[in-house]
Design a protein around this motif. Structure first.
Motif, PDB file in Angstrom:
ATOM      1  N   ASP A 272       0.863  -1.185   0.000  1.00  0.00           N
ATOM      2  CA  ASP A 272       0.000   0.000   0.000  1.00  0.00           C
ATOM      3  C   ASP A 272       0.898   1.233   0.000  1.00  0.00           C
ATOM      4  O   ASP A 272       1.531   1.551   1.004  1.00  0.00           O
ATOM      5  CB  ASP A 272      -0.881  -0.013   1.253  1.00  0.00           C
ATOM      6  N   GLY A 273       0.966   1.912  -1.118  1.00  0.00           N
ATOM      7  CA  GLY A 273       1.848   3.068  -1.209  1.00  0.00           C
ATOM      8  C   GLY A 273       2.692   2.986  -2.470  1.00  0.00           C
ATOM      9  O   GLY A 273       2.347   2.264  -3.414  1.00  0.00           O
ATOM     10  N   PRO A 274       3.796   3.706  -2.513  1.00  0.00           N
ATOM     11  CA  PRO A 274       4.648   3.673  -3.706  1.00  0.00           C
ATOM     12  C   PRO A 274       5.073   2.248  -4.039  1.00  0.00           C
ATOM     13  O   PRO A 274       5.498   1.493  -3.160  1.00  0.00           O
ATOM     14  CB  PRO A 274       5.859   4.526  -3.288  1.00  0.00           C
ATOM     15  N   ARG A 275       4.961   1.859  -5.312  1.00  0.00           N
ATOM     16  CA  ARG A 275       5.297   0.494  -5.733  1.00  0.00           C
ATOM     17  C   ARG A 275       6.791   0.395  -5.998  1.00  0.00           C
ATOM     18  O   ARG A 275       7.245   0.261  -7.139  1.00  0.00           O
ATOM     19  CB  ARG A 275       4.515   0.134  -6.985  1.00  0.00           C
ATOM     20  N   LEU A 276       7.562   0.436  -4.950  1.00  0.00           N
ATOM     21  CA  LEU A 276       9.013   0.409  -5.085  1.00  0.00           C
ATOM     22  C   LEU A 276       9.546  -1.015  -5.167  1.00  0.00           C
ATOM     23  O   LEU A 276      10.555  -1.271  -5.836  1.00  0.00           O
ATOM     24  CB  LEU A 276       9.658   1.132  -3.900  1.00  0.00           C
ATOM     25  N   VAL A 277       8.886  -1.936  -4.471  1.00  0.00           N
ATOM     26  CA  VAL A 277       9.257  -3.348  -4.492  1.00  0.00           C
ATOM     27  C   VAL A 277       8.111  -4.126  -5.132  1.00  0.00           C
ATOM     28  O   VAL A 277       6.944  -3.931  -4.778  1.00  0.00           O
ATOM     29  CB  VAL A 277       9.516  -3.879  -3.063  1.00  0.00           C
ATOM     30  N   ALA A 278       8.434  -4.991  -6.079  1.00  0.00           N
ATOM     31  CA  ALA A 278       7.409  -5.766  -6.774  1.00  0.00           C
ATOM     32  C   ALA A 278       6.698  -6.704  -5.804  1.00  0.00           C
ATOM     33  O   ALA A 278       7.253  -7.116  -4.777  1.00  0.00           O
ATOM     34  CB  ALA A 278       8.042  -6.570  -7.909  1.00  0.00           C
ATOM     35  N   ASP A 279       5.444  -7.056  -6.135  1.00  0.00           N
ATOM     36  CA  ASP A 279       4.643  -7.902  -5.250  1.00  0.00           C
ATOM     37  C   ASP A 279       5.328  -9.226  -4.940  1.00  0.00           C
ATOM     38  O   ASP A 279       5.269  -9.718  -3.810  1.00  0.00           O
ATOM     39  CB  ASP A 279       3.268  -8.167  -5.875  1.00  0.00           C
ATOM     40  N   ALA A 280       5.987  -9.808  -5.939  1.00  0.00           N
ATOM     41  CA  ALA A 280       6.661 -11.099  -5.718  1.00  0.00           C
ATOM     42  C   ALA A 280       7.764 -10.961  -4.678  1.00  0.00           C
ATOM     43  O   ALA A 280       7.926 -11.830  -3.803  1.00  0.00           O
ATOM     44  CB  ALA A 280       7.237 -11.619  -7.033  1.00  0.00           C
ATOM     45  N   GLU A 281       8.513  -9.878  -4.734  1.00  0.00           N
ATOM     46  CA  GLU A 281       9.584  -9.663  -3.764  1.00  0.00           C
ATOM     47  C   GLU A 281       9.028  -9.302  -2.386  1.00  0.00           C
ATOM     48  O   GLU A 281       9.607  -9.668  -1.357  1.00  0.00           O
ATOM     49  CB  GLU A 281      10.539  -8.578  -4.247  1.00  0.00           C
ATOM     50  N   LEU A 282       7.889  -8.593  -2.339  1.00  0.00           N
ATOM     51  CA  LEU A 282       7.257  -8.308  -1.053  1.00  0.00           C
ATOM     52  C   LEU A 282       6.822  -9.600  -0.371  1.00  0.00           C
ATOM     53  O   LEU A 282       7.005  -9.770   0.833  1.00  0.00           O
ATOM     54  CB  LEU A 282       6.051  -7.384  -1.243  1.00  0.00           C
ATOM     55  N   ARG A 283       6.242 -10.522  -1.161  1.00  0.00           N
ATOM     56  CA  ARG A 283       5.845 -11.814  -0.587  1.00  0.00           C
ATOM     57  C   ARG A 283       7.063 -12.583  -0.093  1.00  0.00           C
ATOM     58  O   ARG A 283       7.023 -13.249   0.951  1.00  0.00           O
ATOM     59  CB  ARG A 283       5.075 -12.639  -1.615  1.00  0.00           C
ATOM     60  N   GLU A 284       8.162 -12.485  -0.837  1.00  0.00           N
ATOM     61  CA  GLU A 284       9.375 -13.190  -0.441  1.00  0.00           C
ATOM     62  C   GLU A 284       9.930 -12.647   0.871  1.00  0.00           C
ATOM     63  O   GLU A 284      10.453 -13.401   1.691  1.00  0.00           O
ATOM     64  CB  GLU A 284      10.418 -13.065  -1.556  1.00  0.00           C
ATOM     65  N   MET A 285       9.805 -11.343   1.073  1.00  0.00           N
ATOM     66  CA  MET A 285      10.306 -10.753   2.318  1.00  0.00           C
ATOM     67  C   MET A 285       9.610 -11.339   3.535  1.00  0.00           C
ATOM     68  O   MET A 285      10.246 -11.542   4.577  1.00  0.00           O
ATOM     69  CB  MET A 285      10.134  -9.232   2.294  1.00  0.00           C
ATOM     70  N   ARG A 286       8.310 -11.606   3.430  1.00  0.00           N
ATOM     71  CA  ARG A 286       7.569 -12.089   4.593  1.00  0.00           C
ATOM     72  C   ARG A 286       7.330 -13.604   4.568  1.00  0.00           C
ATOM     73  O   ARG A 286       6.463 -14.112   5.283  1.00  0.00           O
ATOM     74  CB  ARG A 286       6.251 -11.328   4.718  1.00  0.00           C
ATOM     75  N   THR A 287       8.097 -14.318   3.755  1.00  0.00           N
ATOM     76  CA  THR A 287       8.058 -15.781   3.738  1.00  0.00           C
ATOM     77  C   THR A 287       9.171 -16.317   4.629  1.00  0.00           C
ATOM     78  O   THR A 287      10.314 -15.858   4.537  1.00  0.00           O
ATOM     79  CB  THR A 287       8.251 -16.305   2.306  1.00  0.00           C
ATOM     80  N   PRO A 288       8.883 -17.283   5.523  1.00  0.00           N
ATOM     81  CA  PRO A 288       9.930 -17.801   6.407  1.00  0.00           C
ATOM     82  C   PRO A 288      11.134 -18.315   5.622  1.00  0.00           C
ATOM     83  O   PRO A 288      10.992 -19.094   4.679  1.00  0.00           O
ATOM     84  CB  PRO A 288       9.233 -18.941   7.155  1.00  0.00           C
ATOM     85  N   ALA A 289      12.304 -17.858   5.994  1.00  0.00           N
ATOM     86  CA  ALA A 289      13.530 -18.265   5.320  1.00  0.00           C
ATOM     87  C   ALA A 289      13.929 -19.673   5.764  1.00  0.00           C
ATOM     88  O   ALA A 289      13.787 -20.037   6.930  1.00  0.00           O
ATOM     89  CB  ALA A 289      14.660 -17.285   5.641  1.00  0.00           C
ATOM     90  N   GLU A 290      14.432 -20.450   4.830  1.00  0.00           N
ATOM     91  CA  GLU A 290      14.864 -21.809   5.127  1.00  0.00           C
ATOM     92  C   GLU A 290      16.038 -21.777   6.108  1.00  0.00           C
ATOM     93  O   GLU A 290      16.992 -21.028   5.922  1.00  0.00           O
ATOM     94  CB  GLU A 290      15.278 -22.513   3.836  1.00  0.00           C
ATOM     95  N   GLY A 291      15.936 -22.587   7.145  1.00  0.00           N
ATOM     96  CA  GLY A 291      17.019 -22.692   8.116  1.00  0.00           C
ATOM     97  C   GLY A 291      16.994 -21.639   9.205  1.00  0.00           C
ATOM     98  O   GLY A 291      17.823 -21.678  10.113  1.00  0.00           O
ATOM     99  N   ALA A 292      16.065 -20.694   9.143  1.00  0.00           N
ATOM    100  CA  ALA A 292      16.024 -19.609  10.131  1.00  0.00           C
ATOM    101  C   ALA A 292      15.155 -20.000  11.321  1.00  0.00           C
ATOM    102  O   ALA A 292      13.939 -20.138  11.191  1.00  0.00           O
ATOM    103  CB  ALA A 292      15.494 -18.327   9.489  1.00  0.00           C
ATOM    104  N   GLU A 293      15.786 -20.179  12.488  1.00  0.00           N
ATOM    105  CA  GLU A 293      15.075 -20.456  13.738  1.00  0.00           C
ATOM    106  C   GLU A 293      15.484 -19.403  14.762  1.00  0.00           C
ATOM    107  O   GLU A 293      16.396 -19.613  15.561  1.00  0.00           O
ATOM    108  CB  GLU A 293      15.407 -21.856  14.248  1.00  0.00           C
TER     109      GLU A 293
END
Length: 424
Positions: free
Chosen positions: A238-259
Motif C-alpha cells: 500500500d503506497g509507492p510500488r518500489l518493491v514488486a509484489d513477488a519480492e514483497l511476498r518473499e520478504m515475509r516468507t519464512p527463510a529456510e534454516g532460520a530459527e
C-alpha cells in the motif's frame, strides 16, 4: 487489532515506564492516526510528530527494502554467490548469498570488537577475513550486524552510490521520508537523544549515540513513527510500488534454516515474522526503543518510537493491549527442570563476544557477557531457559542450549537470536 483510544494508552504506558517521550502511529482502514507524549529530552522541547528518533535495528528493514528494490529492478540476484559482487566474500564461503545476509542465515558473527576501517568496503573485507563462521550458510540462524554492514556494501557495489546516498534517493525520497542518520560521512544529523532509565530510582539520564560509520546499514536511521508507518505501508503493498509484489511476498516468507528462538516465531528477508500474519522489526539505539508491525492482509501498520531504555518493556504491554503480533518465548516453556545438566556450564563464543555460564545463587545458572553479569537463568524442558535481567529484573526474555547432535553434549547457546559456540 483491538479498538482502543491510543492517546491515553500512550500516556499511561509512557508514565508507567518513565519514558520521557514517545510517538505512536496506527494505520488502519486507510486512515493513519498519530499521537505523541512527553518531551524530546528531559529539559527540552515537547515530542512532536516530526521529531526523529534513532530507530536502531529497524534500520535493517530499511536496508533490506532498499536491497529488494534492486532485486525487483533486476540489478541484484538474491541467490547469486556474494563473491560475484564482493570478491572479499571468497575468504569466508563461496556459498554465501544476499538471501543469507538478509535472513541472518549466513553464519556470520554478530559484531566485531576490532573496528579499524572507516569505509564499508574495508570493514566488510576485514570482517570476512577475520570471521570464524558459526555454521555453513543456510544451516542456521544467528542475528548479525556484520551481515547488514555487508548488505550495505553490496548496495554500494550495485548502485555505485554510498549506502547513505542510495538510501536517501532510492528508498526514502520516494517514500516521502526525509533522510536523517545518526551517523553519516558528513557528520551526525539532529535526532532525539536517548535516555537511560532506572525505574526503581525514578532516574532518567540522557545518553549519546555510539554507532560507528561502518555499522550504519544495521542501525543508523532516525525516523518518526509516521515515517515507520510509511515504510510499513509500502511493505504491505500500500503506497509507492518500489518493491514488486513477488519480492514483497518473499520478504515475509519464512527463510529456510532460520530459527530465531528468543526473537521471533520465524524470519523472512529483513523482517521478523510473528503469529497471526504480523511482521516487522524491533530496534534499540543508545537509550531508545522503536518498533514496527505490519499486517499485510488487513493493511494495518503500527509504529512506536520511544526515547527511553525501558521502551521495550513498554512495547510489550502496548502490543498486548492493541492486539498486535509480538513474540512471547515464554509460551514455549514446559516443565521446569529439577536438576541442571553439568555441560550447560562453560564458555561460548559468537565472534569476539564471550558468553560465560556459571552456577547461580538464586537460580541454577547465571550468564555473563564479556565478563559482565547479564542474567540469571532458570532451566526448562528441552534445555530452554528464562532469563532474569540483572539490571532491570525483566523476565520476558528466553534462550536455549543446543546439542551438537542427538545424544551428544551441549555445543551451543542461543541468546537474543545469536548463536554462540562452546569453546574447544
Amino acid at each position: 487489532m483491538h479498538d482502543v483510544q491510543i492517546e491515553p494508552l500512550l500516556e499511561r504506558l509512557s508514565r508507567r515506564h518513565f519514558i520521557p517521550g514517545a510517538q505512536l502511529a496506527v494505520h488502519r482502514g486507510g486512515i493513519t492516526r498519530a499521537v505523541e507524549f512527553g518531551v524530546q529530552h528531559t529539559d527540552g522541547p515537547p515530542m512532536t510528530r516530526a521529531a526523529r528518533v534513532p530507530v536502531g535495528s529497524v534500520s535493517k528493514t530499511f536496508t533490506a527494502a532498499l536491497a529488494m528494490i534492486l532485486v525487483s529492478d533486476g540489478d541484484l540476484d538474491l541467490d547469486e554467490p556474494l563473491t560475484e559482487y564482493v570478491p572479499a566474500a571468497a575468504s569466508l564461503s563461496d556459498r554465501l548469498t544476499a538471501r543469507h545476509l538478509l535472513s541472518h542465515t549466513g553464519g556470520l558473527p554478530s559484531d566485531s570488537d576490532e573496528v579499524t576501517a572507516s569505509t564499508l568496503s574495508k570493514h566488510v573485507a576485514e570482517c570476512f577475513r577475520r570471521a570464524d563462521p558459526l555454521h555453513e550458510p543456510g544451516d542456521g540462524f544467528s542475528y548479525s550486524n556484520i551481515g547488514y554492514s555487508a548488505t550495505g556494501h553490496l548496495i554500494e557495489v550495485v548502485t555505485g552510490m554510498s549506502w547513505w546516498e542510495a538510501m536517501s534517493s532510492v528508498l526514502l525520497r520516494p517514500l516521502g521520508v526525509a533522510a536523517h542518520f545518526v551517523v553519516a560521512p558528513d557528520g551526525p544529523q539532529d535526532a532525539v537523544p536517548g535516555h537511560a532509565v532506572n525505574p526503581d530510582r525514578h532516574r532518567v539520564v540522557p545518553v549519546h549515540q555510539s554507532l560507528t560509520l561502518v555499522d550504519a546499514p544495521a542501525g543508523a536511521i532516525a525516523a518518526s513513527a509516521i515515517d515507520l508507518v510509511r515504510l510499513g505501508r509500502m511493505l504491505a503493498g500500500d503506497g509507492p510500488r518500489l518493491v514488486a509484489d513477488a519480492e514483497l511476498r518473499e520478504m515475509r516468507t519464512p527463510a529456510e534454516g532460520a530459527e530465531p528462538f528468543g526473537m521471533a516465531d520465524a524470519w523472512g528477508l529483513g523482517v521478523a515474522l510473528f503469529e497471526g500474519g504480523w511482521f516487522g522489526h524491533d530496534g534499540t539505539g543508545d537509550g531508545t526503543s522503536c518498533h514496527l508491525r505490519v499486517h499485510s492482509e488487513s493493511g494495518t501498520v503500527v509504529a512506536l518510537t520511544t526515547n527511553g531504555s525501558t521502551g521495550f518493556a513498554m512495547w510489550r504491554e502496548l502490543a498486548r493491549e492493541l492486539g498486535v503480533g509480538d513474540y512471547d518465548g515464554c509460551r514455549e516453556l514446559g516443565e521446569r527442570l529439577t536438576s541442571t545438566p553439568p555441560d550447560c556450564m562453560g564458555r561460548f563464543y559468537n565472534g569476539d563476544t564471550e558468553y560465560s555460564v556459571m552456577p547461580g545463587e538464586n537460580t541454577p545458572l547465571r550468564l555473563a557477557v564479556d565478563g559482565e553479569p547479564f542474567a540469571e537463568l532458570t532451566l526448562y524442558d528441552g534445555l530452554l531457559f528464562r532469563m532474569r535481567d540483572v539490571g532491570t529484573g525483566d523476565t520476558t526474555q528466553t534462550g536455549r542450549f543446543l546439542r551438537g547432535s542427538p545424544g551428544r553434549g551441549i555445543g551451543w547457546l542461543q541468546v537474543g537470536g545469536r548463536l554462540a559456540r562452546r569453546a574447544a
